[in-house]
Write a protein that holds these residues in place. Sequence first.
Motif, mmCIF file in Angstrom:
data_model
loop_
_atom_site.group_PDB
_atom_site.id
_atom_site.type_symbol
_atom_site.label_atom_id
_atom_site.label_comp_id
_atom_site.label_asym_id
_atom_site.label_seq_id
_atom_site.Cartn_x
_atom_site.Cartn_y
_atom_site.Cartn_z
ATOM 1 N N GLN A 79 0.827 -1.203 0.000
ATOM 2 C CA GLN A 79 0.000 0.000 0.000
ATOM 3 C C GLN A 79 0.862 1.254 0.000
ATOM 4 O O GLN A 79 0.539 2.250 -0.662
ATOM 5 N N ALA A 80 1.996 1.204 0.720
ATOM 6 C CA ALA A 80 2.910 2.347 0.743
ATOM 7 C C ALA A 80 3.478 2.611 -0.650
ATOM 8 O O ALA A 80 3.607 3.770 -1.076
ATOM 9 N N LEU A 81 3.807 1.553 -1.372
ATOM 10 C CA LEU A 81 4.323 1.698 -2.735
ATOM 11 C C LEU A 81 3.250 2.287 -3.649
ATOM 12 O O LEU A 81 3.526 3.201 -4.442
ATOM 13 N N VAL A 82 2.035 1.786 -3.541
ATOM 14 C CA VAL A 82 0.929 2.284 -4.361
ATOM 15 C C VAL A 82 0.654 3.760 -4.060
ATOM 16 O O VAL A 82 0.404 4.565 -4.971
ATOM 17 N N ASN A 83 0.747 4.135 -2.778
ATOM 18 C CA ASN A 83 0.471 5.518 -2.376
ATOM 19 C C ASN A 83 1.623 6.467 -2.669
ATOM 20 O O ASN A 83 1.464 7.688 -2.574
ATOM 21 N N GLY A 84 2.802 5.925 -2.999
ATOM 22 C CA GLY A 84 3.957 6.774 -3.239
ATOM 23 C C GLY A 84 4.751 7.093 -1.988
ATOM 24 O O GLY A 84 5.650 7.942 -2.022
ATOM 25 N N ASP A 85 4.451 6.421 -0.867
ATOM 26 C CA ASP A 85 5.231 6.625 0.351
ATOM 27 C C ASP A 85 6.598 5.951 0.241
ATOM 28 O O ASP A 85 7.551 6.333 0.917
ATOM 29 N N THR A 86 6.687 4.884 -0.556
ATOM 30 C CA THR A 86 7.977 4.301 -0.949
ATOM 31 C C THR A 86 8.001 4.278 -2.468
ATOM 32 O O THR A 86 6.963 4.450 -3.120
ATOM 33 N N ASN A 87 9.183 4.081 -3.042
ATOM 34 C CA ASN A 87 9.222 4.016 -4.507
ATOM 35 C C ASN A 87 10.023 2.860 -5.078
ATOM 36 O O ASN A 87 10.122 2.722 -6.297
#
Length: 336
Positions: A79-87
Amino acid sequence: MEENMSLGFRKSMAAMFGLVLVLALALSACGDEEKPTIIFSDLNWDSAQTQTAIAELIVSEGYGYPTEKIFGGTIPLMQALVNGDTNVTMEIWLPNQLAAYNEASEAGQITRVGNSLEDNWQSAFIIPQYTADANPGLQKVADIRDHMDLFVTPISNGKAQLLNCVPGWECEGHNIDQVKAHGLDDVIEIINPGSGEALAAEILAAFEKKEDVLFYYWGPTTLTHRIQTELGGLKVLEEPPYSEECWNTTKLCGYSISEVVIVVRNELLESAPDLVEMFEKWDFNAGNQLAAEAYMGESGADFPEVAKWFILNTEEWKSWVTADAAKKVIEAASAE
């Protein structure tokens, strides 16, 4: 007169050179600022943390990008990757995360850029080979019903204890669904070990004591390699083979061989093309994985130290990076 002109000329030239120097420094600083911060999904198991530490060392020291990482399990970090919190995520396991991966990929949010680990197997229903040898009727998942007493423990409520996948990993829910699909809710008590380390420790302790144990795990890993070579081996109980239709409906089938891939946010395709090129060449094969994990186990080193050891003691990674990046990374790993 000539002397004054010469003096004026020298002053003009000095001012010009000073201006050029200031502009050069300003442009250099702007160039550094233009590089985005690379935020890694620091997934909470050994192979993923090892790869993240190696990648972070290469990205920061070899390519000059600022880096950060966020620690967690598969579900929150997807979810963090999808939200852009990680890349960057160094291990996306398919089919475990296939639904979330497909949705984000089709939405243009993420892109698969390279292979991570070699293809991995996994199963929710594994027993020691010595247990299988002593109980020839225990070959299939359905046979657990007639051999439940082998796996009863003080905390399993009179049922067979199944050491499950870790909370926050996609496989936790899949395994629960599989137990239900096999109609074994009344036979199996699912026990959550709390962490990857605790799961491995419980399994290893049972094998060392020659105890019967029913568990979820995957391979290749250092643990499964040790079990196969030193502790008598393991047996994956038989169940219907994987199919996409089964996996998406009844779950009355085993896992497929897992594809483990590197995935990035789509913005990096333009903002960090040199890193994308590196990840496209990445290949953390079983030899690399087991060597790094064995060093960690023997030395007690933490993941950043394992990354330095990997850089200084293996060669294959040099084919993933530019010659200049390799030189810088080796210098950094040697100096620290």
